[in-house]
Write a protein that holds these residues in place. Structure first.
Motif, PDB file in Angstrom:
ATOM      1  N   PRO A  65      11.036-104.408 -72.502  1.00 52.47           N
ATOM      2  CA  PRO A  65      11.490-105.029 -71.241  1.00 52.47           C
ATOM      3  C   PRO A  65      12.018-104.008 -70.244  1.00 52.47           C
ATOM      4  CG  PRO A  65      13.103-105.382 -72.972  1.00 52.47           C
ATOM      5  CD  PRO A  65      11.944-104.709 -73.631  1.00 52.47           C
ATOM      6  N   TYR A 121       7.285-105.686 -68.208  1.00 52.57           N
ATOM      7  CA  TYR A 121       7.302-105.060 -69.535  1.00 52.57           C
ATOM      8  C   TYR A 121       6.345-103.875 -69.568  1.00 52.57           C
ATOM      9  CZ  TYR A 121       9.685-109.103 -71.672  1.00 52.57           C
ATOM     10  OH  TYR A 121      10.582-110.076 -72.012  1.00 52.57           O
ATOM     11  N   ARG A 172      15.735-103.469 -69.443  1.00 51.96           N
ATOM     12  CA  ARG A 172      16.486-104.717 -69.366  1.00 51.96           C
ATOM     13  C   ARG A 172      17.183-104.973 -70.695  1.00 51.96           C
ATOM     14  NH1 ARG A 172      12.999-109.635 -67.866  1.00 51.96           N
ATOM     15  NH2 ARG A 172      11.242-108.377 -68.623  1.00 51.96           N
TER      16      ARG A 172
END
Length: 275
Positions: free
Chosen positions: A273, A214, A245
């Motif tokens: 993410p 992250y 992501r």
């Protein structure tokens, strides 16, 4: 309807909502979703609409389209974004997108990459472990529904639970308030599930915040000013060219009792993410 029956209905619908949000890019069918809910397909779609306020088809479409908005800030092509969100063709995606947002994907992509002139933020790149959480979902304008969600969660687990050193508090806002109608904004008030004697029931659900890589940004100040920090985060995504992501952004609230804090003393970590 008894309270226990209503709680069972809410639990079933919440299971399906979580499944939709984790699998929206798949071919979701009424048969499949009704089995997850443990209801007859002839009745479940009515139960879903009664509790959620919109049909299952409309909800799936909205989740799919909302999931694309952050991807437009990256270097992905529109065709790839369409496929990521479960649309088989660029044409069907563009038609649904324009109907929902009022502009074409190309126009949206251009607007998404416009810098707002904010000071460029620099994140800390971190790696998280999976975090089991209990959460409550509320829908509506964020400043209102978030308060309602936290009140519900606190009443369920008890105020003493939140002051434990090993308990973490998170918020997940699934929709961009700049482009989503206020009555459709989805917010999850979340607390780490460290006491397994507490079981989910009714609208109290459990899930996992996925671990992994992250980008973490620190917001200092009032929660109402978070949207300005998110503008800076958006600029960073565009400038850095990172690959994201397919997971929601997570906020971690560092103040154990934000009500007693001055707004300028509030601290929030924002987790983006990354692949």
């Amino acid at each position: 309807m008894s309270k226990s029956t209503k709680d069972d209905y809410v639990q079933s619908v919440c299971r399906v909502i979580l499944y939709i949000e984790q699998n929206y890019n798949s071919d979701l069918t009424l048969d499949e979703l009704s089995k997850i809910a443990s209801f007859s397909k002839y009745h479940f779609h009515r139960i879903f609409k009664s509790i959620v306020g919109e049909s299952m088809v409309d909800y799936i479409r909205r989740v799919r389209l909302q999931s694309t908005t952050l991807q437009f800030k990256t270097n992905q092509k529109i065709t790839q974004i369409a496929m990521n969100s479960g649309y088989e063709t660029n044409a069907s995606f563009s038609k649904a997108f324009k109907k929902h947002f009022g502009i074409t994907p190309k126009e949206f992509a251009k607007n998404a990459k416009l810098k707002r002139g904010n000071k460029m933020l620099e994140p800390k790149i971190v790696k998280l472990e999976d975090i089991e959480i209990l959460y409550v979902r509320k829908t509506g304008e964020y400043t209102k529904c978030s308060i309602e969600a936290w009140e519900t969660l606190i009443n369920f687990v008890g105020t003493e639970y939140f002051i434990r050193d090993d308990v973490m508090m998170f918020g997940i806002g699934h929709d961009n308030p700049r482009i989503t109608d206020a009555d459709k904004l989805r917010y999850d008030a979340c607390v780490s599930w460290v006491n397994k004697n507490i079981k989910s029931e009714g609208e109290i659900q459990r899930k996992i915040i996925d671990g992994g890589k992250y980008a973490m940004f620190l917001h200092k100040g009032s929660y109402t000013e978070l949207i300005n920090t998110y503008d800076g985060v958006s600029d960073w995504i565009v400038e850095s060219g990172v690959e994201l992501r397919d997971l929601p952004i997570v906020e971690k609230y560092l103040n154990k009792n934000p009500i007693t804090c001055k707004p300028e003393d509030l601290r929030t970590e924002i987790y983006i993410p990354l692949v």
